[in-house]
Design a protein around this motif. Structure first.
Motif, short mmCIF file in Angstrom:
data_model
loop_
_atom_site.label_atom_id
_atom_site.label_comp_id
_atom_site.label_asym_id
_atom_site.label_seq_id
_atom_site.Cartn_x
_atom_site.Cartn_y
_atom_site.Cartn_z
N LEU A 28 6.15 21.23 5.59
CA LEU A 28 5.36 21.52 4.39
C LEU A 28 3.89 21.69 4.74
CD1 LEU A 28 7.03 19.07 1.83
CD2 LEU A 28 7.00 21.56 1.71
N VAL A 29 3.36 20.82 5.57
CA VAL A 29 1.94 20.93 5.94
C VAL A 29 1.69 22.24 6.70
CG1 VAL A 29 0.13 19.92 7.38
CG2 VAL A 29 1.53 18.45 5.94
N ALA A 30 2.66 22.68 7.49
CA ALA A 30 2.47 23.90 8.28
C ALA A 30 2.64 25.16 7.45
CB ALA A 30 3.46 23.91 9.45
N GLU A 31 3.56 25.15 6.48
CA GLU A 31 3.90 26.39 5.79
C GLU A 31 3.37 26.49 4.36
OE1 GLU A 31 7.98 27.43 6.10
OE2 GLU A 31 7.95 27.50 8.27
N LEU A 32 3.02 25.37 3.74
CA LEU A 32 2.49 25.46 2.37
C LEU A 32 1.21 26.28 2.27
CD1 LEU A 32 2.96 22.16 0.28
CD2 LEU A 32 3.75 24.46 -0.20
N PRO A 33 0.27 26.17 3.24
CA PRO A 33 -0.93 27.02 3.13
C PRO A 33 -0.61 28.51 3.09
CG PRO A 33 -1.28 25.28 4.74
CD PRO A 33 0.16 25.24 4.36
N GLN A 34 0.29 28.96 3.97
CA GLN A 34 0.67 30.36 3.96
C GLN A 34 1.42 30.73 2.68
OE1 GLN A 34 2.89 31.14 7.54
NE2 GLN A 34 1.43 30.08 8.85
N PRO A 39 0.83 -1.21 0.00
CA PRO A 39 0.00 0.00 0.00
C PRO A 39 0.86 1.26 0.00
CG PRO A 39 0.06 -0.96 2.19
CD PRO A 39 0.78 -1.93 1.28
N ARG A 40 0.31 2.32 -0.53
CA ARG A 40 0.97 3.61 -0.54
C ARG A 40 0.47 4.44 0.65
NH1 ARG A 40 3.03 6.47 -4.93
NH2 ARG A 40 2.02 4.97 -6.33
N THR A 41 1.39 5.15 1.30
CA THR A 41 1.01 5.99 2.43
C THR A 41 0.14 7.15 1.95
OG1 THR A 41 3.05 5.45 3.60
CG2 THR A 41 1.86 7.42 4.32
N GLU A 42 -1.06 7.26 2.48
CA GLU A 42 -1.99 8.31 2.07
C GLU A 42 -1.89 9.49 3.04
OE1 GLU A 42 -3.74 8.34 -0.62
OE2 GLU A 42 -3.36 6.28 -1.30
N ASP A 43 -1.80 10.68 2.48
CA ASP A 43 -1.78 11.91 3.27
C ASP A 43 -2.65 12.93 2.55
OD1 ASP A 43 -1.28 14.16 4.76
OD2 ASP A 43 0.86 13.74 5.01
N LYS A 44 -3.95 12.86 2.82
CA LYS A 44 -4.91 13.69 2.10
C LYS A 44 -4.61 15.18 2.27
CE LYS A 44 -9.13 14.04 0.09
NZ LYS A 44 -9.21 15.48 -0.06
N GLU A 45 -4.24 15.58 3.48
CA GLU A 45 -3.98 17.00 3.73
C GLU A 45 -2.82 17.49 2.87
OE1 GLU A 45 -3.07 20.01 7.51
OE2 GLU A 45 -2.95 17.81 7.76
N PHE A 46 -1.72 16.72 2.84
CA PHE A 46 -0.58 17.15 2.04
C PHE A 46 -0.89 17.08 0.55
CE2 PHE A 46 3.18 16.15 -0.46
CZ PHE A 46 3.98 17.23 -0.17
N ASP A 47 -1.59 16.03 0.11
CA ASP A 47 -1.92 15.90 -1.31
C ASP A 47 -2.73 17.10 -1.79
OD1 ASP A 47 -0.60 13.51 -1.39
OD2 ASP A 47 -2.39 12.27 -1.19
N ASP A 48 -3.67 17.57 -0.98
CA ASP A 48 -4.46 18.75 -1.37
C ASP A 48 -3.58 20.00 -1.46
OD1 ASP A 48 -6.67 17.15 -1.41
OD2 ASP A 48 -7.39 17.71 0.57
N LEU A 49 -2.68 20.14 -0.48
CA LEU A 49 -1.78 21.30 -0.50
C LEU A 49 -0.83 21.25 -1.69
CD1 LEU A 49 -0.85 21.51 3.30
CD2 LEU A 49 -2.27 23.11 2.02
#
Length: 638
Positions: free
Chosen positions: A365-371, A262-272
């Motif tokens: 990346l999850v913390a700073e990509l949105p900004q 299986p591949r590790t899924e990270d929906k939050e990062f994929d959207d960003l």
């Protein structure tokens, strides 16, 4: 002895109370001294920051602005926060009974602000020290800097800039110790005690978060550098460790693509990441369009207000792009280590560091990509608004010139309704001519055919047909250059069989296909359903089977027509671009002479022709018979 025994109970009953009161008084005194130390040291600290920001920074103007930004970082933001923080602390002096509890509440109120400003400063501290080290290698510059620092802050001594730069780090780490000192001198049953406990814990969390942020920044800075390396330099970096690491990652990726793990899924990062890639694509497309615009229209304002900011924006995207790519590599390493951890139950120190590296990259990346995405969108929006404004100014200039040129037009004196009627009549006549031309052209040309097969591919098509059936066969409409690990590179006209209409991520724009020898992914938009066309022999055989054997009436002989030369004369129904020296290019409507109606292998789908004195093969389906054996072409209706 009796008298001594009688006095003993009296001394035992009075002494503990006296000692307790004395202990409480000492604790209260130490508590007030600790609070006083906190406020007094905060005054001295803020004064030192103001000296750095005003006197020292202003005297170091001979240094590049980029160096000053690194050395003093966000010291102005720290001064603003700590000035308000000190003001609130000093306000508690008038409320002596509640002062300790108020101090704890102030720390809790400023917890988030302190963390935000100090983590930025601490993250750039190492880079500032590197600059200080470079200055020490230039004796004249070092003496100048040292003289300025000693003149403003004599206690800095020989440490110079290093003494000043480390002060904010020392202060943020000292807050929990100062609070702990106040807490130790507060009785547990006091109302301020739980508040101080929370304040101590909050400031400890602040320091922990700052350390984690600094570590993430250090990991990120390692991978955000954009290096322009030659092939020789890249080869020089290859060693046994890098080969082993890349081989392991490739193996992990192949297993995931094949669906084995299986591949590790990270929906939050994929959207960003999807939003970032979309913004990056918009910037690239706009940059290309503006470049083409500048090539055809030299405007100094456009270059200064749009082109240069756009280039800066594109450059700012390179670091995050490299970081996102590196995250994928570290994710593959992380998944491998997690598998081992589940199987064995333990990992090595290096493998544990690999896990932490991925977690640091992903968290950053999850913390700073949105900004970052929001800032890039604002930047891009401002560039687009500027571009639209310049376009509007240009349109006004063009309109002014057009109004001056309109007087020279032959119909400038015609009123607008009459001119509109004139244009509609002209368009109507042209439309009728085009419709007549289309009808004539459709009578001359055969119905459109599919893209011809590549020479020698009949056996491969038959193999795919027998294996997958006609409904699974597709034809490549344009050349495909594979870019990914499992992507295929295919020429136009190649026949493939579809195995799955999406990839392992569920992307329906990327299909898994079989070429008869290789399997891989291709863009779905470059495939069209292939209609299997029977050969001429099969058509004749089918026609013979469909005839009724009982009907023996001879067919009527066709009317005599003028004789056609032995060499067939046809026209090109569609344009064709030669892909090798054995082929020849065609233009629609061009006269063509057929020399052989098949290739050397007897394949009737390719014909040997002569066009403008050149000989070569063209697809037979691209040729059509002319209506008349004598006259070539057709006349355009007047």
């Amino acid at each position: 002895m009796a008298k001594h025994g009688a006095d003993e109970p009296s001394s035992r009953s009075g002494s503990p109370d006296g000692e307790g009161r004395a202990s409480e008084d000492r604790s209260l005194l130490h508590q007030r001294l600790a609070v006083r130390e906190l406020i007094d040291t905060e005054v001295s600290y803020l004064h030192m920051l103001q000296l750095c920001a005003s006197d020292i920074r202003s005297r170091l103007q001979q240094l590049p602005q980029g160096d000053l930004d690194v050395l003093f970082s966000n010291i102005d933001d720290i001064i603003k926060v700590n000035s308000r923080f000190l003001h609130d602390l000093q306000e508690t002096a008038s409320k002596e009974e509640e002062q300790v509890q108020l101090v704890g509440n102030i720390f809790l109120e400023f917890q988030e602000e302190l963390e935000q400003v100090y983590k930025v400063y601490c993250a750039s501290y190492d880079q500032a020290l590197l600059l200080v080290d470079t200055y020490r290698k230039e004796p004249e510059l070092q003496r100048h800097i040292q003289g300025i620092v000693e003149a403003v802050v004599p206690q800095a001594g020989s440490s110079g800039l290093s003494f000043l730069l480390v002060i904010p780090l020392q202060r943020i780490t000292r807050y929990p110790l100062l609070l702990q000192k106040i807490l130790e001198n507060t009785v547990p049953d006091a109302s301020a005690y739980p508040v101080l406990q929370r304040a101590v814990s909050a400031l400890q969390d602040v320091n922990t978060n700052i350390n984690e942020y600094k570590m993430r920044k250090e990991v990120a800075s390692k991978y955000t550098k954009v290096e322009q390396l030659t092939l020789r330099e890249r080869l020089a970096r290859i060693n046994t460790h890098t080969l082993s690491k890349k081989t392991t990652r490739l193996s992990q990726l192949l297993k995931q693509e094949a669906g084995l793990i299986p591949r590790t899924e990270d929906k939050e990062f994929d959207d960003l990441e999807e939003r970032f890639q979309w913004v990056s694509l918009c910037v690239t497309e706009l940059k290309n369009n503006v470049a083409a615009y500048l090539d055809n229209l030299q405007k100094q304002r456009l270059e200064g207000l749009v082109w240069q900011p756009l280039c800066s924006l594109a450059k700012a995207l390179l670091g995050p792009q490299n970081l996102i790519k590196k995250r994928l590599d570290k994710l593959l390493d992380f998944e491998r280590v997690e598998e081992k951890l589940l199987e064995v139950g333990s990992v090595t120190y290096q493998e544990e560091a690999t896990r932490h590296t991925y977690q640091a990259l992903n968290s950053l990346l999850v913390a700073e990509l949105p900004q970052f995405n929001q800032l890039v969108m604002q930047w891009l929006g401002q560039i687009l608004r500027t571009f639209v404004t310049l376009q509007r100014d240009l349109a006004k200039q063009v309109l002014q010139r057009a109004e001056g040129s309109m007087a020279q037009l032959p119909h400038h004196h015609v009123p607008e309704p009459a001119f509109r009627k004139l244009v509609e009549d002209a368009l109507g006549r042209t439309s009728n001519q085009l419709r007549s031309f289309q009808e004539t052209f459709e009578k001359v040309l055969p119905p459109p055919t599919t893209q011809p097969l590549l020479p020698g591919s009949e056996r491969q098509v038959q193999a795919l047909l027998s294996r997958h059936g006609p409904g699974k066969l597709y034809q490549v409409t344009s050349n495909i250059s594979g870019t990914g690990t499992l992507d295929l590179t295919l020429p136009r006209g190649q026949i493939v069989a579809i195995l799955q209409n999406k990839d392992t991520k569920g992307n329906s724009g990327r299909w898994l296909v079989d070429t008869g020898g290789h399997r891989g992914y291709v863009p779905a938009g470059k495939l069209q359903l292939y209609h299997v066309v029977p050969s001429a022999e099969e058509l004749r055989r089918q026609a013979g089977l469909n005839k009724d054997p009982r009907c023996l009436t001879p067919e009527p002989s066709p009317a005599p027509v003028p004789s056609i030369p032995t060499v067939n004369q046809v026209i090109a129904a569609y344009p064709f671009v030669a892909r090798s020296s054995h082929e020849v290019s065609l233009q629609a409507g061009q006269p063509v002479t057929i020399l052989e109606a098949q290739d050397k292998k007897g394949n009737p789908e390719w014909s040997l022709v002569e066009v403008n004195g050149q000989r070569g093969y063209v697809p037979s389906g691209f040729l059509a018979r002319a209506r008349s054996p004598v006259l070539w072409g057709w006349s355009v209706p007047s």
